[in-house]
Write an enzyme that holds these catalytic residues in place. Structure first.
Site, PDB file in Angstrom:
ATOM      1  N   SER A 156       2.240  -6.185   2.244  1.00  0.00           N
ATOM      2  CA  SER A 156       2.182  -6.616   1.004  1.00  0.00           C
ATOM      3  C   SER A 156       3.283  -7.905   0.770  1.00  0.00           C
ATOM      4  O   SER A 156       3.403  -8.845   1.359  1.00  0.00           O
ATOM      5  CB  SER A 156       2.038  -5.566  -0.271  1.00  0.00           C
ATOM      6  OG  SER A 156       1.320  -6.344  -1.259  1.00  0.00           O
ATOM      7  N   ASP A 236      -9.230  -4.855   0.744  1.00  0.00           N
ATOM      8  CA  ASP A 236      -8.449  -5.561   0.100  1.00  0.00           C
ATOM      9  C   ASP A 236      -9.176  -6.543  -0.564  1.00  0.00           C
ATOM     10  O   ASP A 236     -10.385  -6.764  -0.251  1.00  0.00           O
ATOM     11  CB  ASP A 236      -7.463  -6.355   1.109  1.00  0.00           C
ATOM     12  CG  ASP A 236      -6.000  -5.947   1.386  1.00  0.00           C
ATOM     13  OD1 ASP A 236      -5.517  -5.321   0.651  1.00  0.00           O
ATOM     14  OD2 ASP A 236      -5.731  -5.960   2.461  1.00  0.00           O
ATOM     15  N   HIS A 268      -5.285  -1.299   0.478  1.00  0.00           N
ATOM     16  CA  HIS A 268      -4.303  -2.057   0.504  1.00  0.00           C
ATOM     17  C   HIS A 268      -3.044  -1.088   0.745  1.00  0.00           C
ATOM     18  O   HIS A 268      -1.907  -1.727   1.168  1.00  0.00           O
ATOM     19  CB  HIS A 268      -4.056  -2.873  -0.930  1.00  0.00           C
ATOM     20  CG  HIS A 268      -3.014  -3.669  -0.970  1.00  0.00           C
ATOM     21  ND1 HIS A 268      -2.827  -5.087  -0.547  1.00  0.00           N
ATOM     22  CD2 HIS A 268      -1.778  -3.529  -1.684  1.00  0.00           C
ATOM     23  CE1 HIS A 268      -1.905  -5.716  -0.557  1.00  0.00           C
ATOM     24  NE2 HIS A 268      -0.945  -4.903  -1.391  1.00  0.00           N
TER      25      HIS A 268
END
Length: 293
Positions: A156, A236, A268
Site C-alpha cells: 500500500s 482491491d 488489501h
C-alpha cells in the site's frame, strides 16, 4: 501482461464520493481492526529469532529498523519491508511476520520504521526510508548480508515508498551505487498521487499538486533492468488495480522486467500475510527475485 489501464475509467470523471470510495481500502473489508491486529500478533513471535531491534539509522526518534540476520550465513540476501498504513499508521513491530519463513529459506529480513504523517511531510518520509537503505547497505556486511542482493518489499503506502527507493538519482548523495536495490515486490501500491491529493488521505498529507507530481513513482521510474513483481489483491478497488497496472506498464516500457500478479481470494490487508506461507505465489515470486541473477 496486457497494456495497463486499458478501458479503466479516468479517475477525474469520478464523483467526489466515488473517488473517496476507490481510495478507501478499509471500505473493502468489515474486520479492519482484526486484520491490522493480526500484523502485530503474527509479528511478535518473530522476536524469538536472532535479531537486532531498534537499530537507529537516522536522527529522528522514529528512524529505527529491526534486522533479522540468517545465523551462520555471511552472504544472505536481504528483504527490506516498508509497511503501509496510508503513511500515518503502523510500524516495524507490525511488519516482521515473514521473518521465520524467510530466514529459514536463507533470506535476511529488515523492517523499516519511519515518522508518520502528519508529523512528517511525505518528502521527509521518503528521505527517511532512503536513509534506512543507506544504513543497511553500509552496515549489512557486518551482519552477514550480501548487499549486492537487496530486494525491497512494500504494501500500500509502503509500496509507494519502496517505488520511490527504486527511482534513480538519489543514491549518489548517500554514496550508494545506482543499482543498490536489485528488485522490488510492490503490493497494492499507489504510484500516481494526483488522485490521492484530491481525496481523504490529503487531510494528513497536505500535498499540493506540484508535490504530488514530484513524489509520484509514475514520474520517476526505475532504470532499465530493474526486476519487479507488482501485485494486487483480488478484492482491491479498481483504482488500486489500475494504479498498479499503469505503473507496471510504464516500467515495462522503461525496460524493466515486470511480473504482474493478482492474488486470488485476498484483500488489501491480508494479501501480505501470504509471505508467511512458503508455497504462496507472493512468497515464491519474492524468492525468485532474491535468487542470484
Amino acid at each position: 501482461m496486457s497494456e495497463a489501464g486499458a478501458g479503466a475509467q479516468d479517475w477525474r470523471r469520478f464523483s467526489p464520493a466515488e473517488l473517496a470510495r476507490q481510495y478507501s481500502p478499509r471500505g473493502t473489508v468489515n474486520n479492519l481492526d482484526a486484520l491490522l491486529q493480526d500484523y502485530r500478533t503474527q509479528s511478535m513471535p518473530m522476536y524469538d529469532l536472532p535479531h537486532l531491534r531498534d537499530v537507529r539509522y537516522g536522527p529522528q526518534a522514529d528512524e529505527l529498523l529491526d534486522l533479522f540476520p540468517v545465523p551462520g550465513r555471511t552472504d544472505a540476501p536481504l528483504f527490506v519491508f516498508i509497511h503501509g498504513g496510508y503513511w500515518r499508521a503502523l510500524g516495524k513491530q507490525d511488519s516482521v511476520f515473514m521473518a521465520r519463513n524467510f530466514t529459514a529459506h536463507g533470506v535476511a529480513v529488515a523492517a523499516v520504521n519511519y515518522q508518520l504523517a502528519p508529523a512528517a511531510r511525505l518528502s521527509e518520509i521518503v528521505a527517511q526510508c532512503r536513509r534506512s537503505l543507506a544504513w543497511l547497505y553500509m552496515h549489512g556486511p557486518a551482519h552477514g548480508i550480501d548487499v549486492r542482493r537487496i530486494v525491497l518489499g512494500g504494501s500500500s503506502a509502503g509500496a509507494h515508498l519502496a517505488a520511490m527507493l527504486l527511482a534513480p538519482g538519489w543514491q549518489v548523495a548517500f554514496g550508494l551505487p545506482p543499482d543498490v536495490v536489485k528488485a522490488g515486490v510492490l503490493v497494492s501500491g499507489l504510484y500516481d498521487l494526483a488522485p490521492v491529493q484530491q481525496t481523504t488521505p490529503n487531510d494528513w498529507l497536505a500535498l499540493d499538486s506540484a508535490e504530488a507530481a514530484v513524489l509520484s513513482p509514475q514520474t520517476c521510474l526505475p532504470d532499465a533492468g530493474a526486476r519487479l513483481c507488482i501485485a494486487t489483491a483480488e478484492k482491491d478497488t479498481d483504482e488500486f488495480k489500475r494504479q498498479s497496472l499503469d505503473y507496471a506498464a510504464a516500467c515495462t516500457r522503461q525496460g524493466c522486467a515486470v511480473q504482474y500478479e493478482q492474488i486470488a481470494g485476498r484483500n488489501h490487508f491480508d494479501v501480505i500475510m501470504d509471505w508467511m506461507n512458503p508455497q504462496a505465489l507472493l512468497t515464491q515470486s519474492t524468492w525468485r527475485l532474491l535468487a542470484p541473477a
